[in-house]
Each structure stands twice: as structure tokens, then as C-alpha cells.
Design a protein around this motif. Structure first.
Motif, PDB file in Angstrom:
ATOM      1  N   LEU A   2       8.706  -9.338  59.751  1.00 11.09           N
ATOM      2  CA  LEU A   2       8.932  -7.905  59.860  1.00 11.09           C
ATOM      3  C   LEU A   2      10.426  -7.598  59.844  1.00 11.09           C
ATOM      4  N   LEU A   3      10.820  -6.682  58.970  1.00 10.83           N
ATOM      5  CA  LEU A   3      12.217  -6.242  58.899  1.00 10.83           C
ATOM      6  C   LEU A   3      12.271  -4.729  58.904  1.00 10.83           C
ATOM      7  N   THR A   4      13.317  -4.201  59.525  1.00 11.61           N
ATOM      8  CA  THR A   4      13.566  -2.773  59.415  1.00 11.61           C
ATOM      9  C   THR A   4      14.431  -2.556  58.179  1.00 11.61           C
ATOM     10  N   ARG A   5      14.281  -1.394  57.571  1.00 11.72           N
ATOM     11  CA  ARG A   5      15.111  -1.006  56.434  1.00 11.72           C
ATOM     12  C   ARG A   5      16.034   0.096  56.942  1.00 11.72           C
ATOM     13  N   ASN A   6      17.328  -0.087  56.752  1.00 18.18           N
ATOM     14  CA  ASN A   6      18.321   0.840  57.294  1.00 18.18           C
ATOM     15  C   ASN A   6      19.382   1.166  56.247  1.00 18.18           C
ATOM     16  N   ILE A   7      20.059   2.279  56.456  1.00 18.62           N
ATOM     17  CA  ILE A   7      21.256   2.596  55.685  1.00 18.62           C
ATOM     18  C   ILE A   7      22.427   2.186  56.573  1.00 18.62           C
ATOM     19  N   TRP A   8      23.237   1.264  56.088  1.00 19.94           N
ATOM     20  CA  TRP A   8      24.351   0.729  56.870  1.00 19.94           C
ATOM     21  C   TRP A   8      25.583   0.693  55.976  1.00 19.94           C
ATOM     22  N   ASN A   9      26.642   1.342  56.406  1.00 21.35           N
ATOM     23  CA  ASN A   9      27.867   1.423  55.599  1.00 21.35           C
ATOM     24  C   ASN A   9      27.579   1.969  54.204  1.00 21.35           C
TER      25      ASN A   9
END
Length: 155
Positions: free
Chosen positions: A22-29
Motif C-alpha cells: 500500500l502506497l499513498t499518492r501525494n504531490i510533493w515539491n
């Protein structure tokens, strides 16, 4: 680099279910990336309790916390919501399994930069460019069913 202003301890989860992680999907930089679910420890909270709470908040899943996998340590100039802080980071990662339903319904208190959740097949982890190379390398033994040895990972 300026001296860290505080120590931030967090607990992360490698949640396994039916050959997937399980992974979260994020907007980073400004870019989309994948991260292990988890987050900051609260005062008086044990790390296994932190990882259970954080996984539930971010994903809606209940997990059973297993063995310690890694401790990551380093300094971080935080570019996100804590941009005013430079902190010493200690991240403790646990192997976890789903306790109950594995349906990804989303958590009630997702991180502000979180845009989704993914069950990623373990065999695709090595080529998943949106996941930190450090995690990709240390998740590799899971493909063969082996549990990685606990390790200290300096940033």
C-alpha cells in the motif's frame, strides 16, 4: 545548513496484502510521488500505536503491526506545510498486514498533499520511479517473500 529546530519522530507502514504494498499518492515539491503511509508521533503515543492511527487516518484501513523494518534518520529542510522548519527526522518503519477489509476507501484525515492510494504489486516496486530509491531497494526482498532485515538507514 542551519541547525535543526526540533526532532520529529514518525512511524511508517509497509502494508502488505495479496502480493501488493500500500502506497499513498501525494504531490510533493510540485511532482506526484508515492510514499509509505504513516506520520508523526504524538506525545505519549507508542510507535506501533502511531502507525496504526496514521494508516487509518490516511487510508481508512486497520492494520496489524508486525516487526520493525528500518529506522531512517537525517535532517530535513521541509518544503511542504512545515516550510518554516528545519528538523532532525527519525522515521521508524514497521511491516504491517491488513486487519479486516483491504478496500481503499480513504481515510478521514488524509495529509494535505495526499491525492490517492494505490495497491502496487510488489514485483513493480523496483521500477516505480515515483517511490524513493531508498525504499525501492529495501522493499526488494519482499518480492521473494523474504522479510527484510531490520536496518538503520542514514539519510
Amino acid at each position: 545548513m542551519t541547525a535543526p529546530t526540533r526532532i520529529r519522530t514518525s512511524a511508517k507502514a509497509v502494508v502488505l496484502h495479496e502480493g501488493n504494498v500500500l502506497l499513498t499518492r501525494n504531490i510533493w515539491n510540485g511532482r506526484e510521488g508515492h510514499f509509505l503511509p504513516g506520520g508523526g508521533q504524538e506525545t505519549g503515543e507508542l510507535l506501533p500505536d502511531t502507525v496504526r492511527r496514521e494508516v487509518c487516518e490516511e487510508t481508512g484501513l486497520t492494520v496489524e503491526v508486525g516487526p520493525l523494518l528500518w529506522v531512517l534518520e537525517g535532517w530535513m529542510d521541509h518544503p511542504g506545510p512545515l516550510a518554516t522548519e528545519n528538523f532532525h527526522r527519525v522515521e521508524v518503519v514497521f511491516l504491517c498486514t491488513v486487519d479486516g477489509s483491504a478496500e481503499l476507501v480513504g481515510g478521514a484525515e488524509q495529509d494535505v498533499d495526499q491525492i490517492g492510494l494505490d495497491w502496487v504489486p510488489l514485483e513493480k516496486i523496483a521500477s516505480l520511479e515515483s517511490l524513493s530509491p531508498r525504499y525501492r531497494a529495501h522493499l526488494a526482498p519482499l518480492v521473494s517473500g523474504a522479510t527484510p532485515r531490520a536496518a538503520y538507514l542514514e539519510r
